[in-house]
Design a protein around this motif. Structure first.
Motif, PDB file in Angstrom:
ATOM      1  N   ALA A  39      46.847 -32.481  -0.161  1.00  0.00           N
ATOM      2  CA  ALA A  39      45.608 -33.184  -0.498  1.00  0.00           C
ATOM      3  C   ALA A  39      45.832 -34.153  -1.658  1.00  0.00           C
ATOM      4  O   ALA A  39      45.181 -35.196  -1.735  1.00  0.00           O
ATOM      5  N   ALA A  40      46.766 -33.817  -2.548  1.00  0.00           N
ATOM      6  CA  ALA A  40      47.104 -34.689  -3.674  1.00  0.00           C
ATOM      7  C   ALA A  40      48.167 -35.711  -3.279  1.00  0.00           C
ATOM      8  O   ALA A  40      48.654 -36.452  -4.121  1.00  0.00           O
ATOM      9  N   ASP A  41      48.543 -35.705  -2.018  1.00  0.00           N
ATOM     10  CA  ASP A  41      49.568 -36.591  -1.469  1.00  0.00           C
ATOM     11  C   ASP A  41      50.944 -36.343  -2.091  1.00  0.00           C
ATOM     12  O   ASP A  41      51.757 -37.246  -2.233  1.00  0.00           O
ATOM     13  N   ASP A  42      51.167 -35.099  -2.469  1.00  0.00           N
ATOM     14  CA  ASP A  42      52.484 -34.673  -2.942  1.00  0.00           C
ATOM     15  C   ASP A  42      53.235 -34.049  -1.777  1.00  0.00           C
ATOM     16  O   ASP A  42      52.627 -33.562  -0.823  1.00  0.00           O
ATOM     17  N   VAL A  43      54.537 -34.011  -1.884  1.00  0.00           N
ATOM     18  CA  VAL A  43      55.338 -33.319  -0.875  1.00  0.00           C
ATOM     19  C   VAL A  43      55.165 -31.830  -1.120  1.00  0.00           C
ATOM     20  O   VAL A  43      55.310 -31.352  -2.244  1.00  0.00           O
ATOM     21  N   SER A  44      54.845 -31.090  -0.073  1.00  0.00           N
ATOM     22  CA  SER A  44      54.684 -29.649  -0.245  1.00  0.00           C
ATOM     23  C   SER A  44      56.051 -28.998  -0.387  1.00  0.00           C
ATOM     24  O   SER A  44      57.072 -29.535   0.024  1.00  0.00           O
ATOM     25  N   ASN A  45      56.030 -27.819  -0.974  1.00  0.00           N
ATOM     26  CA  ASN A  45      57.263 -27.089  -1.228  1.00  0.00           C
ATOM     27  C   ASN A  45      57.112 -25.694  -0.632  1.00  0.00           C
ATOM     28  O   ASN A  45      56.093 -25.052  -0.811  1.00  0.00           O
ATOM     29  N   TYR A  46      58.124 -25.245   0.047  1.00  0.00           N
ATOM     30  CA  TYR A  46      58.107 -23.904   0.629  1.00  0.00           C
ATOM     31  C   TYR A  46      59.488 -23.306   0.430  1.00  0.00           C
ATOM     32  O   TYR A  46      60.476 -23.862   0.891  1.00  0.00           O
ATOM     33  N   ASP A  47      59.538 -22.183  -0.267  1.00  0.00           N
ATOM     34  CA  ASP A  47      60.848 -21.617  -0.572  1.00  0.00           C
ATOM     35  C   ASP A  47      61.306 -20.544   0.401  1.00  0.00           C
ATOM     36  O   ASP A  47      62.419 -20.053   0.313  1.00  0.00           O
ATOM     37  N   GLY A  48      60.474 -20.148   1.340  1.00  0.00           N
ATOM     38  CA  GLY A  48      60.884 -19.201   2.377  1.00  0.00           C
ATOM     39  C   GLY A  48      61.090 -17.783   1.898  1.00  0.00           C
ATOM     40  O   GLY A  48      61.625 -16.958   2.634  1.00  0.00           O
ATOM     41  N   GLN A  49      60.648 -17.456   0.702  1.00  0.00           N
ATOM     42  CA  GLN A  49      60.879 -16.115   0.174  1.00  0.00           C
ATOM     43  C   GLN A  49      60.141 -15.031   0.930  1.00  0.00           C
ATOM     44  O   GLN A  49      60.525 -13.870   0.883  1.00  0.00           O
ATOM     45  N   ILE A  50      59.096 -15.392   1.634  1.00  0.00           N
ATOM     46  CA  ILE A  50      58.294 -14.367   2.287  1.00  0.00           C
ATOM     47  C   ILE A  50      58.953 -13.820   3.553  1.00  0.00           C
ATOM     48  O   ILE A  50      58.788 -12.657   3.890  1.00  0.00           O
ATOM     49  N   ASP A  51      59.735 -14.635   4.253  1.00  0.00           N
ATOM     50  CA  ASP A  51      60.330 -14.182   5.512  1.00  0.00           C
ATOM     51  C   ASP A  51      61.195 -12.929   5.351  1.00  0.00           C
ATOM     52  O   ASP A  51      61.020 -11.965   6.105  1.00  0.00           O
ATOM     53  N   PRO A  52      62.120 -12.874   4.392  1.00  0.00           N
ATOM     54  CA  PRO A  52      62.897 -11.641   4.243  1.00  0.00           C
ATOM     55  C   PRO A  52      62.037 -10.441   3.830  1.00  0.00           C
ATOM     56  O   PRO A  52      62.315  -9.309   4.230  1.00  0.00           O
ATOM     57  N   LEU A  53      60.973 -10.704   3.060  1.00  0.00           N
ATOM     58  CA  LEU A  53      60.078  -9.612   2.674  1.00  0.00           C
ATOM     59  C   LEU A  53      59.340  -9.059   3.896  1.00  0.00           C
ATOM     60  O   LEU A  53      59.206  -7.847   4.055  1.00  0.00           O
ATOM     61  N   VAL A  54      58.890  -9.957   4.751  1.00  0.00           N
ATOM     62  CA  VAL A  54      58.192  -9.538   5.971  1.00  0.00           C
ATOM     63  C   VAL A  54      59.154  -8.762   6.874  1.00  0.00           C
ATOM     64  O   VAL A  54      58.793  -7.719   7.429  1.00  0.00           O
ATOM     65  N   ASP A  55      60.383  -9.264   7.009  1.00  0.00           N
ATOM     66  CA  ASP A  55      61.371  -8.570   7.844  1.00  0.00           C
ATOM     67  C   ASP A  55      61.644  -7.157   7.324  1.00  0.00           C
ATOM     68  O   ASP A  55      61.688  -6.197   8.103  1.00  0.00           O
ATOM     69  N   ALA A  56      61.802  -7.027   6.012  1.00  0.00           N
ATOM     70  CA  ALA A  56      62.071  -5.707   5.421  1.00  0.00           C
ATOM     71  C   ALA A  56      60.882  -4.772   5.617  1.00  0.00           C
ATOM     72  O   ALA A  56      61.059  -3.597   5.969  1.00  0.00           O
ATOM     73  N   ALA A  57      59.675  -5.281   5.407  1.00  0.00           N
ATOM     74  CA  ALA A  57      58.482  -4.454   5.594  1.00  0.00           C
ATOM     75  C   ALA A  57      58.337  -4.029   7.052  1.00  0.00           C
ATOM     76  O   ALA A  57      57.968  -2.887   7.347  1.00  0.00           O
ATOM     77  N   ALA A  65      54.623  -5.353  13.926  1.00  0.00           N
ATOM     78  CA  ALA A  65      55.382  -6.525  14.373  1.00  0.00           C
ATOM     79  C   ALA A  65      54.476  -7.721  14.648  1.00  0.00           C
ATOM     80  O   ALA A  65      54.821  -8.852  14.299  1.00  0.00           O
ATOM     81  N   ASP A  66      53.299  -7.482  15.250  1.00  0.00           N
ATOM     82  CA  ASP A  66      52.403  -8.612  15.531  1.00  0.00           C
ATOM     83  C   ASP A  66      51.877  -9.241  14.250  1.00  0.00           C
ATOM     84  O   ASP A  66      51.770 -10.458  14.144  1.00  0.00           O
ATOM     85  N   LYS A  67      51.593  -8.428  13.243  1.00  0.00           N
ATOM     86  CA  LYS A  67      51.121  -8.952  11.955  1.00  0.00           C
ATOM     87  C   LYS A  67      52.251  -9.672  11.234  1.00  0.00           C
ATOM     88  O   LYS A  67      52.035 -10.704  10.600  1.00  0.00           O
ATOM     89  N   ALA A  68      53.445  -9.141  11.327  1.00  0.00           N
ATOM     90  CA  ALA A  68      54.602  -9.813  10.724  1.00  0.00           C
ATOM     91  C   ALA A  68      54.799 -11.182  11.363  1.00  0.00           C
ATOM     92  O   ALA A  68      55.081 -12.173  10.671  1.00  0.00           O
ATOM     93  N   GLY A  69      54.624 -11.261  12.668  1.00  0.00           N
ATOM     94  CA  GLY A  69      54.766 -12.530  13.371  1.00  0.00           C
ATOM     95  C   GLY A  69      53.748 -13.562  12.918  1.00  0.00           C
ATOM     96  O   GLY A  69      54.071 -14.746  12.783  1.00  0.00           O
ATOM     97  N   VAL A  70      52.526 -13.117  12.646  1.00  0.00           N
ATOM     98  CA  VAL A  70      51.480 -14.033  12.193  1.00  0.00           C
ATOM     99  C   VAL A  70      51.813 -14.569  10.793  1.00  0.00           C
ATOM    100  O   VAL A  70      51.678 -15.765  10.529  1.00  0.00           O
ATOM    101  N   VAL A  71      52.258 -13.695   9.915  1.00  0.00           N
ATOM    102  CA  VAL A  71      52.626 -14.126   8.561  1.00  0.00           C
ATOM    103  C   VAL A  71      53.781 -15.124   8.634  1.00  0.00           C
ATOM    104  O   VAL A  71      53.773 -16.158   7.964  1.00  0.00           O
ATOM    105  N   LYS A  72      54.756 -14.817   9.469  1.00  0.00           N
ATOM    106  CA  LYS A  72      55.905 -15.721   9.599  1.00  0.00           C
ATOM    107  C   LYS A  72      55.503 -17.045  10.260  1.00  0.00           C
ATOM    108  O   LYS A  72      56.055 -18.095   9.929  1.00  0.00           O
ATOM    109  N   ALA A  73      54.517 -17.019  11.156  1.00  0.00           N
ATOM    110  CA  ALA A  73      54.050 -18.260  11.791  1.00  0.00           C
ATOM    111  C   ALA A  73      53.420 -19.185  10.750  1.00  0.00           C
ATOM    112  O   ALA A  73      53.652 -20.399  10.766  1.00  0.00           O
ATOM    113  N   LEU A  74      52.640 -18.610   9.844  1.00  0.00           N
ATOM    114  CA  LEU A  74      52.056 -19.416   8.777  1.00  0.00           C
ATOM    115  C   LEU A  74      53.161 -19.975   7.878  1.00  0.00           C
ATOM    116  O   LEU A  74      53.125 -21.141   7.484  1.00  0.00           O
TER     117      LEU A  74
END
Length: 182
Positions: A39-57, A65-74
């Motif tokens: 919205a501020a016309d900045d480049v967004s940043n995503y560090d991907g830290q959540i994917d390994p956490l979701v996989d471990a959980a 698994a279906d909830k993990a898939g939704v989190v990873k889709a976002l």
């Protein structure tokens, strides 16, 4: 002994709720930060830290698994936005693509918080009974210990009440976010 088994079971349930809520909160926070950047016309940043956490959980049975898939889709949407250097013009596209996973995550957060509400009631009742039993055991033989237990009981039950009072406003906030995002 039955009380201990019940508290142990509730502790395991609460741990799974805690992990799921933390993952959900992290994913929603990252998503909202990315929307703000776009919205501020900045480049967004995503560090991907959540994917390994979701996989471990998921491997440990703390998130389905279906909830993990939704989190990873976002998260994938955020990664795409960062990789492709989305700007404000792509904001509408990101919101549209992110709506379904975000609504699923928020709905599950509301469900978990409602379950947390009842588990706080159960846990408070168990602790109340526990303290009553301890105070009866201390009785007149140990009046100082009984007085101390009474004080601890009050503080413990007040903590449960504070948590319980915070649940309804949190659920309303989640519902507001879900409605506003659509």
């Amino acid at each position: 002994e039955a009380q201990r088994a019940t508290l142990t079971r509730q502790g395991h349930e609460r741990e799974a709720q805690r992990v799921q809520l933390q993952l959900y909160h992290l994913s929603v926070t990252q998503y909202m930060a990315a929307l703000g950047a776009l919205a501020a016309d900045d480049v967004s940043n995503y560090d991907g830290q959540i994917d390994p956490l979701v996989d471990a959980a998921s491997r440990n049975g703390l998130i389905a698994a279906d909830k993990a898939g939704v989190v990873k889709a976002l998260g994938k949407l955020l990664a795409d936005a960062a990789t492709n250097a989305y700007r404000q013009r792509e904001l509408k596209q990101l919101i549209s693509a992110g709506n379904a996973p975000l609504q699923t995550i928020i709905a599950d957060m509301v469900r978990l918080m409602a379950a947390f509400d009842s588990s706080v009631d159960n846990e408070a009742a168990m602790y109340d009974a526990y303290y009553d039993e301890l105070m009866l055991m201390a009785g007149k033989k140990e009046p100082v210990a009984a007085e101390r237990l009474w004080s601890e009981r009050g503080a413990t039950l007040a903590g449960f009440e504070q948590r319980k009072q915070a649940i309804a406003p949190y659920i309303e906030t989640l519902k507001t976010i879900a409605t506003a995002h659509q």
